[in-house]
Enzyme design. Structure first.
Site, PDB file in Angstrom:
ATOM      1  N   GLU A 213      69.340 -55.861-103.872  1.00  0.00           N
ATOM      2  CA  GLU A 213      70.593 -56.157-104.570  1.00  0.00           C
ATOM      3  C   GLU A 213      70.419 -57.106-105.747  1.00  0.00           C
ATOM      4  OE1 GLU A 213      73.569 -58.653-102.562  1.00  0.00           O
ATOM      5  OE2 GLU A 213      72.200 -58.752-100.854  1.00  0.00           O
ATOM      6  N   SER A 267      80.582 -62.723-101.323  1.00  0.00           N
ATOM      7  CA  SER A 267      81.092 -63.378-100.111  1.00  0.00           C
ATOM      8  C   SER A 267      80.528 -64.786-100.033  1.00  0.00           C
ATOM      9  CB  SER A 267      80.694 -62.570 -98.875  1.00  0.00           C
ATOM     10  OG  SER A 267      81.260 -61.284 -98.914  1.00  0.00           O
ATOM     11  N   SER A 270      74.602 -66.667-104.574  1.00  0.00           N
ATOM     12  CA  SER A 270      73.182 -66.823-104.860  1.00  0.00           C
ATOM     13  C   SER A 270      73.020 -67.260-106.308  1.00  0.00           C
ATOM     14  CB  SER A 270      72.428 -65.503-104.650  1.00  0.00           C
ATOM     15  OG  SER A 270      72.223 -65.250-103.274  1.00  0.00           O
ATOM     16  N   ARG A 282      65.153 -66.867-106.811  1.00  0.00           N
ATOM     17  CA  ARG A 282      66.401 -67.393-106.249  1.00  0.00           C
ATOM     18  C   ARG A 282      66.212 -68.885-106.033  1.00  0.00           C
ATOM     19  NH1 ARG A 282      69.119 -68.675-101.508  1.00  0.00           N
ATOM     20  NH2 ARG A 282      71.291 -67.937-101.393  1.00  0.00           N
TER      21      ARG A 282
END
Length: 395
Positions: A213, A267, A270, A282
């Site tokens: 993703e 939700s 990141s 990340r």
């Protein structure tokens, strides 16, 4: 729309068979399973024809009448040659919402129109003739991208969304509309592509080609920026954001954006440090994201949809709920440059019974939104300083 599940023995059989087929092994099916297995028409994948990628994602399906994956290939090859034009889909299955993108070709030839099967025409008409699907599915007409060229075909890109808890109904719809007779592979990303993978296989008779993703996020944003939003830039920034009179929204130039900080608000959140389209990491994240906002609004206001929560927030006044710097200092905290309107304590005024009774549901929704976004902004700013990036990119 309800959705059923096949029994556990068949689930195990489907899972084992899919694994074996992917490894190039022979798949054996007992006589009873062969008797019950319907004859299904196959197509190779959801990848657009002529892209050259179909072979890379194609896998033989479990439950072949011939009893082996390899024996089914000649029949699949013939079907692929005469396969009709199929709508192209991509799924992002998040923790709160499912986002479906659908490419609708607009350059269909008379020959292709004639060869289209009825189930394909039904799917096309269903998706493009509606802006709502059931009670929760929505096609965002205002986001539609027109006159794009994908893999040599011209058409429009549609964006559809629905709550993730309705995913079983979506899979059941795919089964009812016989998606698997047209293709066998759906490209998907997000955590739900793992969570619902077996349901797609056992209920909808569809395989998922799972894509990371965060890779999709970066490449997708760069793509959207490259094509623009119907001729307009989709990326923007606010000049003079603290001055209500001078604040204005301006397009942002992404010709040479690196390094940048990408804050992906779903939700949860990141935060990525991006050095090129293929080089990123990340940095951190926070569990306080869009799901937190919606969940708290459901508890505090009794709302039932994300749209309802945002609508309530747009009409609320968070200063009736939050304790501001001026509530403590009587004005600005000049030594450290804190203006009086800055939030000192989110929901701090709710310690007072009188103020609790005066606050409306709209005020609570607004304060919840401010709490979540302030927290994300603060974390993002610290990450930008640590990573020494000049640009911040919020999605």
């Amino acid at each position: 729309m309800g959705a059923g599940r096949l029994g556990a023995p068949m689930e195990r059989q489907g899972r084992d068979a899919a694994t074996s087929a992917a490894a190039g092994e022979s798949v054996s099916v007992d006589a009873e399973a062969r008797r019950r297995e319907p004859l299904r028409r196959r197509a190779s994948s959801a990848v657009p024809p002529g892209s050259g990628a179909a072979e890379g994602v194609r896998r033989e399906r479990p439950g072949s009448l011939s009893g082996t994956a390899s024996a089914a290939r000649p029949r699949g090859e013939g079907l692929r040659k005469r396969r009709p034009l199929f709508p192209w889909f991509g799924l992002d299955i998040g923790g709160t919402l499912v986002k479906l993108v659908y490419f609708e070709p607009k350059d269909i030839t008379a020959e292709e129109e004639k060869e289209e099967v009825e189930s394909l025409k039904s799917i096309r008409k269903y998706l493009t003739s509606n802006v709502a699907y059931g009670s929760t599915g929505i096609r965002d007409v205002h986001l539609e991208l027109k006159d794009l060229t994908l893999c040599g075909r011209k058409g429009n890109l549609h964006f559809i969304r629905f709550p993730t808890h309705d995913m079983p109904a979506f899979i059941q719809m795919g089964k009812d509309k016989n998606f698997s007779s047209l293709h066998t592979v759906f490209c998907a990303t997000g955590g739900g592509s793992y969570k619902f993978e077996q349901d797609f296989l056992t209920i909808g008779d569809l395989q998922l080609r799972k894509l990371d993703e965060l890779d999709c996020l970066i490449k997708g944003i760069l793509y959207i920026d490259s094509v623009g939003f119907n001729g307009r830039s989709q990326c923007y920034y606010f000049e003079n954001p603290a001055d209500s009179e001078k604040c204005q929204k301006l397009p942002f130039d992404l010709k040479n954006p690196y390094p940048l900080l990408l804050v992906n608000i779903g939700s949860g959140v990141s935060i990525l440090a991006v050095y090129s389209k293929d080089n990123y990491k990340r940095v951190t994240g926070t569990s306080l994201g869009g799901g937190t906002f919606f969940g708290l609004c459901c508890l505090l206001t009794g709302c039932s949809t994300f749209e309802e929560a945002l609508e309530m927030a747009s009409r609320g006044d968070s200063t009736k709920v939050d304790k501001l710097v001026r509530d403590i200092y009587g004005g600005d905290y000049e030594r450290f440059g804190l203006p009086g309107w800055a939030v000192a304590s989110s929901f701090g005024n709710m310690m007072s019974k009188e103020k609790r009774e005066a606050a409306s549901k709209e005020d609570l929704a607004r304060a919840t939104l401010i709490t979540i976004t302030n927290n994300i902004g603060s974390i993002a700013r610290m990450c930008a300083l640590n990573e020494e990036t000049d640009e911040g990119w919020f999605n």
